[in-house]
Design a protein around this motif. Structure first.
Motif, PDB file in Angstrom:
ATOM      1  N   PRO A 136       1.944  -4.985 -15.115  1.00  0.00           N
ATOM      2  CA  PRO A 136       2.354  -5.752 -13.814  1.00  0.00           C
ATOM      3  C   PRO A 136       3.592  -6.514 -14.073  1.00  0.00           C
ATOM      4  O   PRO A 136       4.523  -6.516 -13.083  1.00  0.00           O
ATOM      5  N   LYS A 137       3.679  -7.210 -15.005  1.00  0.00           N
ATOM      6  CA  LYS A 137       5.089  -7.972 -15.527  1.00  0.00           C
ATOM      7  C   LYS A 137       6.120  -6.905 -15.622  1.00  0.00           C
ATOM      8  O   LYS A 137       7.216  -7.230 -15.223  1.00  0.00           O
ATOM      9  N   GLY A 171      -5.255  -8.961  -8.488  1.00  0.00           N
ATOM     10  CA  GLY A 171      -3.965  -9.286  -8.029  1.00  0.00           C
ATOM     11  C   GLY A 171      -2.990  -9.784  -9.225  1.00  0.00           C
ATOM     12  O   GLY A 171      -2.406 -10.591  -9.134  1.00  0.00           O
ATOM     13  N   LEU A 172      -3.152  -9.080 -10.230  1.00  0.00           N
ATOM     14  CA  LEU A 172      -2.276  -9.132 -11.343  1.00  0.00           C
ATOM     15  C   LEU A 172      -0.649  -9.004 -11.016  1.00  0.00           C
ATOM     16  O   LEU A 172       0.111  -9.584 -11.564  1.00  0.00           O
ATOM     17  N   PHE A 173      -0.737  -7.759 -10.116  1.00  0.00           N
ATOM     18  CA  PHE A 173       1.001  -7.321  -9.845  1.00  0.00           C
ATOM     19  C   PHE A 173       1.201  -8.457  -8.974  1.00  0.00           C
ATOM     20  O   PHE A 173       2.443  -9.117  -9.017  1.00  0.00           O
ATOM     21  N   ALA A 174       0.715  -8.812  -7.782  1.00  0.00           N
ATOM     22  CA  ALA A 174       1.032  -9.774  -6.745  1.00  0.00           C
ATOM     23  C   ALA A 174       1.366 -10.905  -7.445  1.00  0.00           C
ATOM     24  O   ALA A 174       2.236 -11.652  -7.005  1.00  0.00           O
ATOM     25  N   ARG A 175       0.420 -11.572  -8.406  1.00  0.00           N
ATOM     26  CA  ARG A 175       0.887 -12.769  -8.990  1.00  0.00           C
ATOM     27  C   ARG A 175       2.190 -12.999  -9.905  1.00  0.00           C
ATOM     28  O   ARG A 175       3.194 -13.722  -9.593  1.00  0.00           O
ATOM     29  N   ALA A 231       3.769  -1.148  -3.112  1.00  0.00           N
ATOM     30  CA  ALA A 231       3.568  -0.976  -4.616  1.00  0.00           C
ATOM     31  C   ALA A 231       2.303  -0.510  -4.950  1.00  0.00           C
ATOM     32  O   ALA A 231       1.239  -0.742  -4.116  1.00  0.00           O
ATOM     33  N   ALA A 232       2.235   0.237  -6.023  1.00  0.00           N
ATOM     34  CA  ALA A 232       0.974   0.730  -6.511  1.00  0.00           C
ATOM     35  C   ALA A 232       0.734   0.557  -8.159  1.00  0.00           C
ATOM     36  O   ALA A 232       1.625   1.503  -8.722  1.00  0.00           O
TER      37      ALA A 232
END
Length: 333
Positions: A136-137, A171-175, A231-232
């Motif tokens: 995600p980061k 929610g790792l990407f959204a964060r 995003a995916a």
């Protein structure tokens, strides 16, 4: 020590001949990623007389994580004898019976939902601490770098960017995205109600929906909703054929909107996509690029390490595509 571990151990000490207590401990240790320890307790449950679907299913999972494919397959087959209609077991057996290009367009939604509902509470700890998961980061960093390079982020300074997070999980990407683009309005979609319960706690989503992602994309088109970014992150490995994903995503991208995703890389000589023993799909770079071009996307691909698995780096790619009308003379990628 985990209080739940202490509770389960107390039950074993109080009644050391009860197979159910050993089974419960084996399942707990499996969920914590202690596979060899889990195996010991599960085998003890079997010696004490347990002959249940649950026992063989858990043994199948343990051996799968320990890379013992033949033993894993044997136990999953025993589990299926106990419960012939169990979809997740049937799918895993189908994958273990031989790595091959499968006819399924994607992993069945019932299987995905079952996997992640059971996994939700331990999901982040396992990914981040056990698998060194930083996708995600890294994906957010890649998106910002490519978008700034094209001077496209300036558009977002004038409006609230609408983001669709497909297969949002916890929610790792959204964060990560929200930390960099605080004014973004993020909608999350996931099959698992338990994963969404974890995502709510992060307080980064404008809206969350429990739905199959392809169905959701079609519904958004009917509502005339559109997004600046779709995003995916680590979602594509649960899809085989990506034709519908690309087509439906691009139909609800705003003009010059972006499609962003990670995928596990497949050598081109093995075809367009391939299902492996763990049930996840890998896709060839040429296949992804051809679909991008077909759907009027232009952008970049970057080779990345997605996570660690069994001590080895899992290689994959990040895809960043911008929705434009491509002239026949344009160079693509």
């Amino acid at each position: 020590m985990d209080p739940h571990f202490d509770y389960l151990m107390d039950e074993i000490l109080q009644n050391p001949k009860c197979c159910r207590h050993f089974l419960n401990m084996g399942q707990f240790l499996l969920s914590e990623g202690h596979f060899l320890e889990s195996l010991g307790f599960l085998n003890k449950a079997r010696k004490l007389g347990d002959d249940s679907f649950r026992l063989y299913f858990l043994l199948g999972k343990v051996y799968l994580f320990l890379s013992c494919s033949e033993k894993s397959l044997s136990h999953f087959k025993k589990a299926l004898e106990k419960k012939p209609s169990h979809e997740e077991t049937k799918y895993i057996i189908n994958a273990l019976d031989g790595e091959r290009h499968v006819s399924a367009r994607s992993l069945k939604t019932s299987v995905v939902k079952g996997l992640f509902d059971d996994y939700a509470d331990k999901f982040e700890n396992h990914l981040i601490n056990k698998l060194n998961y930083k996708t995600p980061k890294k994906l957010v960093k890649f998106f910002l770098a490519q978008t700034e390079k094209k001077m496209a982020l300036k558009i977002w300074e004038k409006e609230t960017p609408l983001v669709l997070d497909l297969g949002c999980g916890t929610g790792l990407f959204a964060r990560e995205l929200k930390q960099k683009l605080n004014n973004s309005q993020i909608v999350g979609v996931d099959l698992s109600s338990q994963m969404l319960k974890q995502a709510i706690k992060k307080d980064v989503y404008f809206e969350l929906y429990q739905e199959d992602l392809l169905k959701f994309l079609a519904q958004e088109k009917k509502k005339n909703n559109s997004y600046n970014l779709i995003a995916a992150c680590d979602t594509i490995p649960y899809l085989g054929d990506l034709e519908e994903f690309f087509e439906k995503s691009c139909l609800i991208l705003k003009p010059e909107g972006f499609l962003l995703f990670s995928f596990e890389a497949l050598k081109d000589d093995r075809g367009e996509w391939f299902s492996f023993f763990n049930g996840r799909f890998k896709h060839s770079l040429s296949y992804v690029m051809s679909l991008a071009k077909k759907n009027n996307l232009r952008g970049e691909v970057k080779l990345e390490t997605l996570r660690e698995e069994k001590g080895e780096r899992v290689k994959g790619c990040f895809f960043w595509g911008r929705s434009i009308k491509i002239k026949k003379t344009d160079n693509f990628f």
